[in-house]
Design a protein around this motif. Structure first.
Motif, PDB file in Angstrom:
ATOM      1  N   ALA A  67       0.821  -1.210   0.000  1.00 61.11           N
ATOM      2  CA  ALA A  67       0.000   0.000   0.000  1.00 61.11           C
ATOM      3  C   ALA A  67       0.852   1.255   0.000  1.00 61.11           C
ATOM      4  CB  ALA A  67      -0.925   0.007   1.210  1.00 61.11           C
ATOM      5  N   GLU A  68       2.167   1.109   0.193  1.00 55.45           N
ATOM      6  CA  GLU A  68       3.060   2.251   0.212  1.00 55.45           C
ATOM      7  C   GLU A  68       4.087   2.089  -0.896  1.00 55.45           C
ATOM      8  OE1 GLU A  68       2.681   4.800   2.095  1.00 55.45           O
ATOM      9  OE2 GLU A  68       1.067   4.006   3.347  1.00 55.45           O
ATOM     10  N   VAL A  69       4.438   3.216  -1.496  1.00 56.14           N
ATOM     11  CA  VAL A  69       5.471   3.214  -2.518  1.00 56.14           C
ATOM     12  C   VAL A  69       6.802   3.427  -1.814  1.00 56.14           C
ATOM     13  CG1 VAL A  69       6.308   4.306  -4.609  1.00 56.14           C
ATOM     14  CG2 VAL A  69       3.865   4.109  -4.221  1.00 56.14           C
ATOM     15  N   ASP A  70       7.509   2.324  -1.498  1.00 54.01           N
ATOM     16  CA  ASP A  70       8.762   2.423  -0.773  1.00 54.01           C
ATOM     17  C   ASP A  70       9.764   1.460  -1.390  1.00 54.01           C
ATOM     18  OD1 ASP A  70       7.638   0.058  -0.048  1.00 54.01           O
ATOM     19  OD2 ASP A  70       7.345   0.555   2.067  1.00 54.01           O
ATOM     20  N   ASP A  71      10.940   1.361  -0.739  1.00 49.03           N
ATOM     21  CA  ASP A  71      11.983   0.487  -1.267  1.00 49.03           C
ATOM     22  C   ASP A  71      11.548  -0.973  -1.240  1.00 49.03           C
ATOM     23  OD1 ASP A  71      13.554   2.684  -1.647  1.00 49.03           O
ATOM     24  OD2 ASP A  71      14.608   2.503   0.271  1.00 49.03           O
ATOM     25  N   ALA A  72      10.830  -1.389  -0.203  1.00 47.01           N
ATOM     26  CA  ALA A  72      10.373  -2.784  -0.133  1.00 47.01           C
ATOM     27  C   ALA A  72       9.428  -3.107  -1.283  1.00 47.01           C
ATOM     28  CB  ALA A  72       9.690  -3.051   1.212  1.00 47.01           C
ATOM     29  N   ASP A  73       8.579  -2.154  -1.637  1.00 51.37           N
ATOM     30  CA  ASP A  73       7.655  -2.383  -2.742  1.00 51.37           C
ATOM     31  C   ASP A  73       8.413  -2.513  -4.055  1.00 51.37           C
ATOM     32  OD1 ASP A  73       5.075  -2.551  -3.995  1.00 51.37           O
ATOM     33  OD2 ASP A  73       5.405  -0.509  -4.707  1.00 51.37           O
ATOM     34  N   ARG A  74       9.441  -1.706  -4.242  1.00 51.65           N
ATOM     35  CA  ARG A  74      10.239  -1.812  -5.467  1.00 51.65           C
ATOM     36  C   ARG A  74      10.971  -3.142  -5.540  1.00 51.65           C
ATOM     37  NH1 ARG A  74      13.995   3.208  -5.783  1.00 51.65           N
ATOM     38  NH2 ARG A  74      13.933   3.069  -3.522  1.00 51.65           N
ATOM     39  N   GLN A  75      11.459  -3.641  -4.409  1.00 51.42           N
ATOM     40  CA  GLN A  75      12.113  -4.946  -4.401  1.00 51.42           C
ATOM     41  C   GLN A  75      11.126  -6.059  -4.738  1.00 51.42           C
ATOM     42  OE1 GLN A  75      13.971  -5.350  -0.582  1.00 51.42           O
ATOM     43  NE2 GLN A  75      15.403  -3.642  -0.911  1.00 51.42           N
ATOM     44  N   ARG A  76       9.907  -5.937  -4.224  1.00 55.01           N
ATOM     45  CA  ARG A  76       8.884  -6.938  -4.537  1.00 55.01           C
ATOM     46  C   ARG A  76       8.558  -6.936  -6.021  1.00 55.01           C
ATOM     47  NH1 ARG A  76       6.969  -5.862   0.811  1.00 55.01           N
ATOM     48  NH2 ARG A  76       6.000  -3.916   0.141  1.00 55.01           N
ATOM     49  N   LEU A  77       8.439  -5.748  -6.610  1.00 56.63           N
ATOM     50  CA  LEU A  77       8.152  -5.684  -8.036  1.00 56.63           C
ATOM     51  C   LEU A  77       9.290  -6.259  -8.865  1.00 56.63           C
ATOM     52  CD1 LEU A  77       6.479  -2.167  -8.395  1.00 56.63           C
ATOM     53  CD2 LEU A  77       5.393  -4.396  -8.524  1.00 56.63           C
ATOM     54  N   THR A  78      10.523  -5.997  -8.440  1.00 55.97           N
ATOM     55  CA  THR A  78      11.670  -6.546  -9.162  1.00 55.97           C
ATOM     56  C   THR A  78      11.679  -8.070  -9.099  1.00 55.97           C
ATOM     57  OG1 THR A  78      12.945  -4.564  -8.629  1.00 55.97           O
ATOM     58  CG2 THR A  78      14.170  -6.487  -9.364  1.00 55.97           C
ATOM     59  N   LEU A  79      11.423  -8.624  -7.915  1.00 52.41           N
ATOM     60  CA  LEU A  79      11.341 -10.080  -7.778  1.00 52.41           C
ATOM     61  C   LEU A  79      10.208 -10.649  -8.631  1.00 52.41           C
ATOM     62  CD1 LEU A  79      11.949 -10.864  -4.002  1.00 52.41           C
ATOM     63  CD2 LEU A  79      13.298 -11.636  -5.953  1.00 52.41           C
ATOM     64  N   SER A  80       9.071  -9.971  -8.611  1.00 54.84           N
ATOM     65  CA  SER A  80       7.928 -10.435  -9.389  1.00 54.84           C
ATOM     66  C   SER A  80       8.269 -10.484 -10.875  1.00 54.84           C
ATOM     67  CB  SER A  80       6.733  -9.514  -9.149  1.00 54.84           C
ATOM     68  OG  SER A  80       5.633  -9.893  -9.947  1.00 54.84           O
ATOM     69  N   ASP A  81       8.994  -9.471 -11.374  1.00 58.49           N
ATOM     70  CA  ASP A  81       9.388  -9.462 -12.780  1.00 58.49           C
ATOM     71  C   ASP A  81      10.365 -10.588 -13.104  1.00 58.49           C
ATOM     72  OD1 ASP A  81       7.792  -7.382 -13.483  1.00 58.49           O
ATOM     73  OD2 ASP A  81       9.326  -5.837 -13.275  1.00 58.49           O
ATOM     74  N   ILE A  82      11.282 -10.853 -12.184  1.00 57.41           N
ATOM     75  CA  ILE A  82      12.250 -11.938 -12.418  1.00 57.41           C
ATOM     76  C   ILE A  82      11.536 -13.277 -12.501  1.00 57.41           C
ATOM     77  CG2 ILE A  82      14.162 -13.202 -11.368  1.00 57.41           C
ATOM     78  CD1 ILE A  82      15.175 -10.531 -10.272  1.00 57.41           C
ATOM     79  N   TRP A  83      10.639 -13.528 -11.564  1.00 53.91           N
ATOM     80  CA  TRP A  83       9.901 -14.796 -11.589  1.00 53.91           C
ATOM     81  C   TRP A  83       9.006 -14.904 -12.821  1.00 53.91           C
ATOM     82  CZ3 TRP A  83       8.254 -13.831  -5.848  1.00 53.91           C
ATOM     83  CH2 TRP A  83       9.342 -14.124  -5.004  1.00 53.91           C
ATOM     84  N   MET A  84       8.327 -13.828 -13.136  1.00 54.05           N
ATOM     85  CA  MET A  84       7.429 -13.852 -14.279  1.00 54.05           C
ATOM     86  C   MET A  84       8.196 -14.061 -15.590  1.00 54.05           C
ATOM     87  SD  MET A  84       4.346 -13.627 -15.458  1.00 54.05           S
ATOM     88  CE  MET A  84       3.368 -12.925 -14.151  1.00 54.05           C
ATOM     89  N   THR A  85       9.309 -13.358 -15.734  1.00 52.21           N
ATOM     90  CA  THR A  85      10.111 -13.494 -16.952  1.00 52.21           C
ATOM     91  C   THR A  85      10.651 -14.905 -17.103  1.00 52.21           C
ATOM     92  OG1 THR A  85      10.732 -11.166 -16.784  1.00 52.21           O
ATOM     93  CG2 THR A  85      12.077 -12.561 -18.209  1.00 52.21           C
ATOM     94  N   ARG A  86      11.138 -15.467 -16.004  1.00 51.81           N
ATOM     95  CA  ARG A  86      11.654 -16.842 -16.058  1.00 51.81           C
ATOM     96  C   ARG A  86      10.541 -17.829 -16.411  1.00 51.81           C
ATOM     97  NH1 ARG A  86      16.547 -19.255 -16.476  1.00 51.81           N
ATOM     98  NH2 ARG A  86      17.263 -17.357 -15.444  1.00 51.81           N
ATOM     99  N   ALA A  87       9.346 -17.630 -15.843  1.00 51.46           N
ATOM    100  CA  ALA A  87       8.242 -18.563 -16.079  1.00 51.46           C
ATOM    101  C   ALA A  87       7.715 -18.462 -17.506  1.00 51.46           C
ATOM    102  CB  ALA A  87       7.111 -18.294 -15.081  1.00 51.46           C
ATOM    103  N   GLU A  88       7.552 -17.234 -18.005  1.00 52.45           N
ATOM    104  CA  GLU A  88       6.903 -17.050 -19.298  1.00 52.45           C
ATOM    105  C   GLU A  88       7.875 -17.055 -20.474  1.00 52.45           C
ATOM    106  OE1 GLU A  88       3.686 -17.048 -19.687  1.00 52.45           O
ATOM    107  OE2 GLU A  88       3.365 -17.218 -17.528  1.00 52.45           O
ATOM    108  N   SER A  89       9.100 -16.583 -20.264  1.00 51.85           N
ATOM    109  CA  SER A  89      10.047 -16.470 -21.382  1.00 51.85           C
ATOM    110  C   SER A  89      10.973 -17.664 -21.510  1.00 51.85           C
ATOM    111  CB  SER A  89      10.894 -15.187 -21.223  1.00 51.85           C
ATOM    112  OG  SER A  89      10.069 -14.055 -21.186  1.00 51.85           O
ATOM    113  N   VAL A  90      11.285 -18.350 -20.405  1.00 48.97           N
ATOM    114  CA  VAL A  90      12.251 -19.457 -20.445  1.00 48.97           C
ATOM    115  C   VAL A  90      11.550 -20.807 -20.339  1.00 48.97           C
ATOM    116  CG1 VAL A  90      14.266 -20.471 -19.327  1.00 48.97           C
ATOM    117  CG2 VAL A  90      14.048 -17.980 -19.455  1.00 48.97           C
ATOM    118  N   ILE A  91      10.693 -20.949 -19.339  1.00 49.34           N
ATOM    119  CA  ILE A  91      10.120 -22.270 -19.061  1.00 49.34           C
ATOM    120  C   ILE A  91       8.910 -22.563 -19.944  1.00 49.34           C
ATOM    121  CG2 ILE A  91       9.125 -23.721 -17.258  1.00 49.34           C
ATOM    122  CD1 ILE A  91      10.719 -22.155 -15.215  1.00 49.34           C
TER     123      ILE A  91
END
Length: 572
Positions: free
Chosen positions: A190-214
């Motif tokens: 609910a807050e735009v902070d460093d933790a939220d940016r880290q979560r979004l970065t992790l989400s992109d890494i997982w999503m990219t690996r799942a959809e682009s590689v696997i």
């Protein structure tokens, strides 16, 4: 305390920076070897991870003694020798090194299939130990599930190489399911902070690996094993691909250009929006806000714009990915919404000011400001694709406002030049052409406004109708001035403020035809006028009463003498 080890984030960083994007598997193989050497030389784990006899108790005197690596104190109880993350990274990079060597051998023209298969089996073996070791090291749930997804992916690679497509398909699907489930459960802050940016970065890494590689590997295995798969393997694809989920319809929604944005994720911004929501709904040309209400609304909109730009700036440095790109698009749309509302509030306030002005110069100045404001609103909505804009109702509405304001501005510009007495010569023929151009703009603005579905359309059309009448009057006036110029031999006379009835005998082409309001003209009084006035008041009105009345209403006390010699002097 639970360990938090980001396996796929480290994997993405290692592979993207050491040759994998360019298929340089030898470079990545060498990197994994060097990385393992650095990991094993850390003081807390070198006793258990190095083969060197100098670091192992009991064999320090045996120069060539072989010291096996140990990860557990007891293989049965699975208690790690030391609670250190390098134990897990050692197994991870051994699996990566075996996979890189297999890919390197496969890329070689002299590769042997059995050798490649052995290295992939070795990688799958190392990867299968990671989830168990992660549990022993008391890692968090996310780390354990990442380890399971990684192990399933490596198992799928080994199965694919030996053409066991059913097993490979199930492994790839399991790995992708785990990653997508991680994305879904990651949630949004609910807050735009460093933790939220880290979560979004992790989400992109997982999503990219799942959809682009696997996913491509999973689809290939599904095609090859389509006849051998069981019904339970053919689950609905939509159930797997559900990621961050749809936004809740019951929250605070912001509608802008046919796009709905949930403000529940931005707590501070949602509070700002709720404060101004009612004022924005009632914002139109017929509504009147006092100065305090306007300044409060304008200040709230300005704060919302600044907050959105500040939040958007925090995501500019993050790498592109599905989650980060979606967050950027949401914030860009929110910023555009509040900027559009801010320009709209300012524009409507300026238009209400026009009704209080009399000077053509002041009105023209206001319309100059309005034109810049309307053009900024149009640019805010312009995406650069003209074909798509023709179907955008809000863009067409903004364009109609630009044309409408241009028509008013041109008219008052013509009025300013027509009534000015400056040294700049204004030729009636050119002014007539400018008036005709203004007439075309007003006609086009009327058509554009009528075609738009807006709240204040009747008010705008009424103003344009009045403008067209003024343009017709100005056209007749300029035609008369043009005629006077032709009949005077084509020479321009000096500008004059006198109306036409005061210069009937002069062949000039002054632009002022009628005095408005009419000028006062003194008329000399004659005795018969006073006789009529005396008869009107009765003829026998006492003179002393008249004199007392005059003296009473004389401000300077000298009216009596002047009155006898002036208006009523003939009575004496």
């Amino acid at each position: 305390m639970e360990m938090n080890i980001r396996i796929f984030a480290t994997l993405e960083e290692a592979q993207s920076g050491h040759g994998i994007p360019h298929r340089d598997y030898a470079q990545y193989h060498a990197y994994c070897t060097k990385r393992l050497a650095r990991l094993r030389r850390v003081k807390d784990v070198r006793t258990h991870l190095l083969h060197n006899h100098r670091y192992v108790e009991g064999v320090s005197g045996r120069r060539h003694a072989y010291c096996a690596r140990k990860y557990y104190q007891d293989e049965e109880c699975k208690e790690p020798v030391v609670m250190h993350e390098n134990l897990l990274w050692d197994i991870f990079f051994q699996a990566e090194r075996a996979w890189a060597q297999a890919c390197e051998m496969e890329a070689s023209s002299q590769s042997i299939k059995s050798h490649v298969q052995r290295r992939l089996n070795k990688a799958a073996k190392w990867a299968s130990q990671i989830p168990e070791l992660a549990k022993s090291l008391q890692c968090d749930e996310t780390t354990i599930r990442e380890a399971e997804a990684y192990a399933a992916w490596m198992k799928g690679n080994a199965s694919l190489k030996r053409e066991s497509y059913v097993e490979a398909f199930r492994s790839y699907r399991s790995s992708r399911q785990l990653l997508l489930q991680l994305v879904k459960e990651l949630g949004k802050s609910a807050e735009v902070d460093d933790a939220d940016r880290q979560r979004l970065t992790l989400s992109d890494i997982w999503m990219t690996r799942a959809e682009s590689v696997i996913k491509p590997l999973e689809r290939y295995c599904h095609y090859e094993a389509r006849d051998d798969l069981e019904p339970s393997d053919l689950i609905d694809e939509d159930q797997i691909s559900s990621t961050t989920g749809s936004k809740s319809a019951g929250g605070i929604m912001l509608n802008f250009r046919s796009k709905q944005i949930a403000l529940d994720e931005y707590k501070d911004l949602a509070v700002m929006y709720l404060k101004m929501e009612e004022s924005l709904k009632n914002l139109n040309m017929t509504s009147h806000h006092d100065e305090d209400s306007f300044m409060k609304l304008f200040s709230d909109l300005d704060d919302a714009v600044k907050w959105t730009h500040s939040a958007l700036h925090r995501y500019e440095s993050l790498p592109d990915g599905p989650a980060v790109s979606a967050r950027r698009q949401d914030l860009q749309a929110i910023a555009a919404f509040f900027e559009y509302q801010k320009l709209s509030v300012w524009g409507q306030r300026q238009e209400r000011r026009v009704t209080d002005l009399d000077s053509s110069a002041d009105i023209l100045h206001v319309y100059d400001t309005l034109l810049q404001n309307a053009q900024a609103m149009l640019n805010l909505l312009d995406s650069g694709n003209g074909d798509d804009m023709q179907d955008d109702a809000q863009w067409l509405e903004a364009q109609a406002h630009v044309i409408r304001i241009r028509a008013f501005r041109c008219y008052y510009l013509a009025r300013l030049f027509e009534s000015s007495n400056s040294a700049v010569e204004v030729y009636p023929k050119d002014m007539l052409a400018f008036i005709q151009y203004t007439k075309k703009l007003a006609k086009r603005a009327e058509e554009e406004i009528a075609a738009c579905d807006m709240e204040d359309v009747d008010c705008y059309l009424k103003d344009l109708e009045k403008l067209q009448k003024k343009i017709e009057i100005a056209t007749c006036r300029m035609k008369a001035v043009e005629f006077l110029e032709r009949t005077s031999g084509g020479e321009m006379s000096k500008q004059t403020n006198r109306p036409l009835w005061m210069r009937l005998d002069e062949m000039d082409c002054g632009s002022i035809l009628v005095d408005s309001p009419p000028l006062p003209v003194p008329i000399p009084g004659k005795p018969i006028f006073y006789d009529i006035a005396w008869q009107y008041i009765g003829g026998d009105y006492p003179t002393d009463v008249l004199e007392a009345y005059i003296k009473e209403h004389d401000e300077e006390g000298k009216t009596e003498k002047k009155t006898r010699s002036g208006f009523f002097g003939w009575f004496g």
